[in-house]
Design a protein around this motif. Structure first.
Motif, PDB file in Angstrom:
ATOM      1  N   GLN A  37      -1.955  12.496  16.844  1.00 61.38           N
ATOM      2  CA  GLN A  37      -2.457  11.391  16.022  1.00 61.38           C
ATOM      3  C   GLN A  37      -1.894  10.070  16.556  1.00 61.38           C
ATOM      4  OE1 GLN A  37      -2.449  11.710  11.567  1.00 61.38           O
ATOM      5  NE2 GLN A  37      -1.002  10.009  11.687  1.00 61.38           N
ATOM      6  N   THR A  38      -2.723   9.054  16.596  1.00 69.37           N
ATOM      7  CA  THR A  38      -2.310   7.772  17.165  1.00 69.37           C
ATOM      8  C   THR A  38      -1.446   6.964  16.205  1.00 69.37           C
ATOM      9  OG1 THR A  38      -4.305   7.652  18.527  1.00 69.37           O
ATOM     10  CG2 THR A  38      -3.142   5.584  18.116  1.00 69.37           C
ATOM     11  N   CYS A  39      -1.855   6.895  14.924  1.00 72.08           N
ATOM     12  CA  CYS A  39      -1.202   5.963  14.013  1.00 72.08           C
ATOM     13  C   CYS A  39      -1.495   6.323  12.568  1.00 72.08           C
ATOM     14  CB  CYS A  39      -1.696   4.535  14.316  1.00 72.08           C
ATOM     15  SG  CYS A  39      -1.101   3.246  13.214  1.00 72.08           S
ATOM     16  N   PHE A  40      -0.558   5.988  11.693  1.00 73.09           N
ATOM     17  CA  PHE A  40      -0.769   6.075  10.247  1.00 73.09           C
ATOM     18  C   PHE A  40      -0.521   4.706   9.628  1.00 73.09           C
ATOM     19  CE2 PHE A  40       1.440   6.715   6.042  1.00 73.09           C
ATOM     20  CZ  PHE A  40       0.274   6.840   5.300  1.00 73.09           C
ATOM     21  N   VAL A  41      -1.509   4.203   8.899  1.00 73.53           N
ATOM     22  CA  VAL A  41      -1.386   2.933   8.183  1.00 73.53           C
ATOM     23  C   VAL A  41      -1.389   3.244   6.695  1.00 73.53           C
ATOM     24  CG1 VAL A  41      -2.388   0.667   7.736  1.00 73.53           C
ATOM     25  CG2 VAL A  41      -2.585   1.684  10.020  1.00 73.53           C
ATOM     26  N   GLY A  42      -0.305   2.949   6.016  1.00 75.80           N
ATOM     27  CA  GLY A  42      -0.278   3.264   4.592  1.00 75.80           C
ATOM     28  C   GLY A  42       1.029   2.899   3.929  1.00 75.80           C
ATOM     29  N   THR A  43       1.173   3.402   2.723  1.00 79.17           N
ATOM     30  CA  THR A  43       2.308   3.114   1.859  1.00 79.17           C
ATOM     31  C   THR A  43       3.195   4.344   1.757  1.00 79.17           C
ATOM     32  OG1 THR A  43       0.968   1.597   0.555  1.00 79.17           O
ATOM     33  CG2 THR A  43       2.919   2.452  -0.507  1.00 79.17           C
ATOM     34  N   SER A  44       4.479   4.121   1.563  1.00 79.34           N
ATOM     35  CA  SER A  44       5.363   5.226   1.201  1.00 79.34           C
ATOM     36  C   SER A  44       5.081   5.563  -0.255  1.00 79.34           C
ATOM     37  CB  SER A  44       6.837   4.837   1.375  1.00 79.34           C
ATOM     38  OG  SER A  44       7.673   5.821   0.797  1.00 79.34           O
ATOM     39  N   ASN A  90       3.515   0.185   7.954  1.00 76.83           N
ATOM     40  CA  ASN A  90       3.768   0.235   6.520  1.00 76.83           C
ATOM     41  C   ASN A  90       3.084  -0.910   5.787  1.00 76.83           C
ATOM     42  OD1 ASN A  90       5.490   2.560   6.374  1.00 76.83           O
ATOM     43  ND2 ASN A  90       7.097   1.348   7.335  1.00 76.83           N
ATOM     44  N   ALA A  91       2.439  -0.577   4.685  1.00 78.02           N
ATOM     45  CA  ALA A  91       1.801  -1.575   3.827  1.00 78.02           C
ATOM     46  C   ALA A  91       2.663  -1.770   2.578  1.00 78.02           C
ATOM     47  CB  ALA A  91       0.398  -1.125   3.427  1.00 78.02           C
ATOM     48  N   PRO A  92       2.868  -3.008   2.136  1.00 70.92           N
ATOM     49  CA  PRO A  92       3.736  -3.260   0.976  1.00 70.92           C
ATOM     50  C   PRO A  92       3.068  -2.907  -0.347  1.00 70.92           C
ATOM     51  CG  PRO A  92       2.754  -5.311   1.732  1.00 70.92           C
ATOM     52  CD  PRO A  92       2.337  -4.253   2.712  1.00 70.92           C
ATOM     53  N   VAL A  93       3.888  -2.796  -1.415  1.00 66.42           N
ATOM     54  CA  VAL A  93       3.369  -2.543  -2.763  1.00 66.42           C
ATOM     55  C   VAL A  93       4.043  -3.484  -3.753  1.00 66.42           C
ATOM     56  CG1 VAL A  93       2.962  -0.094  -2.304  1.00 66.42           C
ATOM     57  CG2 VAL A  93       5.118  -0.810  -3.319  1.00 66.42           C
ATOM     58  N   GLU A  94       3.464  -3.605  -4.929  1.00 65.84           N
ATOM     59  CA  GLU A  94       4.091  -4.326  -6.030  1.00 65.84           C
ATOM     60  C   GLU A  94       3.650  -3.702  -7.346  1.00 65.84           C
ATOM     61  OE1 GLU A  94       2.745  -8.354  -6.957  1.00 65.84           O
ATOM     62  OE2 GLU A  94       0.974  -8.038  -5.694  1.00 65.84           O
ATOM     63  N   VAL A  95       4.503  -3.795  -8.359  1.00 62.38           N
ATOM     64  CA  VAL A  95       4.151  -3.310  -9.688  1.00 62.38           C
ATOM     65  C   VAL A  95       3.496  -4.469 -10.428  1.00 62.38           C
ATOM     66  CG1 VAL A  95       4.983  -2.336 -11.848  1.00 62.38           C
ATOM     67  CG2 VAL A  95       6.067  -1.681  -9.692  1.00 62.38           C
ATOM     68  N   VAL A  96       2.223  -4.297 -10.761  1.00 67.57           N
ATOM     69  CA  VAL A  96       1.465  -5.353 -11.434  1.00 67.57           C
ATOM     70  C   VAL A  96       1.542  -5.138 -12.940  1.00 67.57           C
ATOM     71  CG1 VAL A  96      -0.785  -6.462 -11.689  1.00 67.57           C
ATOM     72  CG2 VAL A  96      -0.091  -5.544  -9.468  1.00 67.57           C
ATOM     73  N   THR A  97       1.952  -6.176 -13.652  1.00 73.03           N
ATOM     74  CA  THR A  97       2.125  -6.120 -15.103  1.00 73.03           C
ATOM     75  C   THR A  97       1.440  -7.326 -15.733  1.00 73.03           C
ATOM     76  OG1 THR A  97       4.187  -7.402 -15.074  1.00 73.03           O
ATOM     77  CG2 THR A  97       4.362  -5.016 -14.728  1.00 73.03           C
ATOM     78  N   ALA A  98       1.631  -7.498 -17.028  1.00 69.58           N
ATOM     79  CA  ALA A  98       1.056  -8.652 -17.721  1.00 69.58           C
ATOM     80  C   ALA A  98       1.621  -9.961 -17.174  1.00 69.58           C
ATOM     81  CB  ALA A  98       1.324  -8.552 -19.222  1.00 69.58           C
ATOM     82  N   GLU A  99       2.829  -9.911 -16.620  1.00 67.73           N
ATOM     83  CA  GLU A  99       3.473 -11.124 -16.122  1.00 67.73           C
ATOM     84  C   GLU A  99       2.853 -11.648 -14.827  1.00 67.73           C
ATOM     85  OE1 GLU A  99       5.246  -8.541 -17.483  1.00 67.73           O
ATOM     86  OE2 GLU A  99       5.521  -9.782 -19.283  1.00 67.73           O
TER      87      GLU A  99
END
Length: 336
Positions: free
Chosen positions: A146-153, A313-322
């Protein structure tokens, strides 16, 4: 091939001019035309690149963002991209068939988000054997060559979502987990992340069941959990946003309102529920558009013989009402 054909036509034109008695001026004009033909040939060679993308499904908002990112990259790079996916993430055989069709059609690289890594990997091995770059997006295939993996942990991302929920409700809470398709690697990793957060905080996990990656499937699963654990559930940790909405629907049908539900994917529909004050209180937002864009970029580099990182690696965030409205504004900007 197009470039050679264009040069062949240019030679025929030059010979025709000589046969018609063209002099030095005609020869000079032909030289100018050759240069123009060279440029056109280079552009045509770039546009000849075809990248096949086989996603888990196209009947989901999340995968629609991945598709949009793939197409945006293709337009920017001047290549062709063909994005396909089965009607549901549970359709493993349908996805395998699509992989086989794309390879048989002669793509220059193939990208896949596998519904079942084993089944998809067996089909993708044919591409590797033919020297075609194979890349994974969102969910790793993980096969040799496989050449590459693009994604999130997915473990780390789900851990953050679980930790956020526990911080809101308290460590004396009790939780349930609605995971995705049985055997799916992404589902396993997200479940692992949620369980890690609960274990560290001392939160009891009452149950963990599959919701089949669908709203209807999760509704039925949540109904079963409510019946099995009446009045005990404080937190519902979900595989994706469709699952979170299904869990919410089940709670509403049962007249239950004091439950905190966490989704995963950062879909617009889920964020709107969060901002409206519904039981879906957060969603772990990946960057599906960026994943799609980056994996097509990586595919073109691989086709051209350039070095490609094995993992992006692609970043993540927890989305809330704020931060939900800001997140929606960013989504709108990406969609144009």
């Amino acid at each position: 091939m197009k470039k050679l054909f264009a040069l062949f036509l240019a030679m025929i034109m030059a010979l025709s001019l000589v046969a018609c008695g063209g002099g030095d001026t005609a020869t000079d004009d032909t030289a100018t035309d050759d240069t123009a033909t060279e440029d056109t040939g280079d552009a045509a060679a770039t546009s000849d690149i075809e990248v096949a993308v086989v996603l888990k499904t196209l009947s989901s908002e999340y995968w629609g963002y991945v598709e949009a990112g793939c197409k945006a990259a293709a337009e920017k790079l001047g290549i062709s991209v063909n994005v396909v996916g089965p009607g549901a993430e549970s359709d493993i055989e349908g996805q395998v068939s699509m992989i086989e069709q794309q390879i048989g059609a002669g793509c220059d690289a193939i990208v896949c988000a596998p519904n079942d890594a084993g089944a998809a990997g067996a089909a993708l091995q044919t591409a590797i054997d033919q020297g075609i770059p194979v890349l994974a997006v969102d969910t790793n295939v993980g096969i040799e060559g496989q050449t590459c993996f693009v994604g999130t942990s997915n473990v780390d991302a789900a851990y953050e979502g679980g930790k956020w929920a526990i911080e809101q409700v308290g460590s004396d809470a009790k939780a349930v987990i609605i995971y995705g398709q049985e055997g799916d690697n992404t589902s396993n990793m997200r479940r692992e992340g949620y369980e890690k957060a609960c274990e560290e905080a001392g939160v009891e996990v009452l149950d963990a069941l599959s919701g089949q990656n669908t709203t209807d499937g999760a509704t039925k699963t949540m109904e079963d959990m409510l019946n099995a654990h009446p009045g005990e559930i404080d937190i519902v940790l979900c595989h994706n946003d469709d699952t979170a909405i299904g869990a919410m629907n089940a709670c509403k049908n049962a007249g239950v309102s004091d439950i905190t539900i966490v989704g995963f994917d950062g879909n617009e529909s889920a964020v709107e529920l969060i901002l409206a004050g519904e039981m879906v209180k957060a969603t772990v937002a990946q960057q599906p558009y960026e994943m799609g864009y980056q994996v097509v970029e990586a595919a073109v580099k691989a086709i051209n013989g350039e070095a490609v990182d094995e993992t992006i690696n692609a970043p993540v965030e927890v989305v809330t009402a704020e931060n939900g409205q800001e997140y929606l504004d960013n989504l709108a900007a990406m969609k144009g």
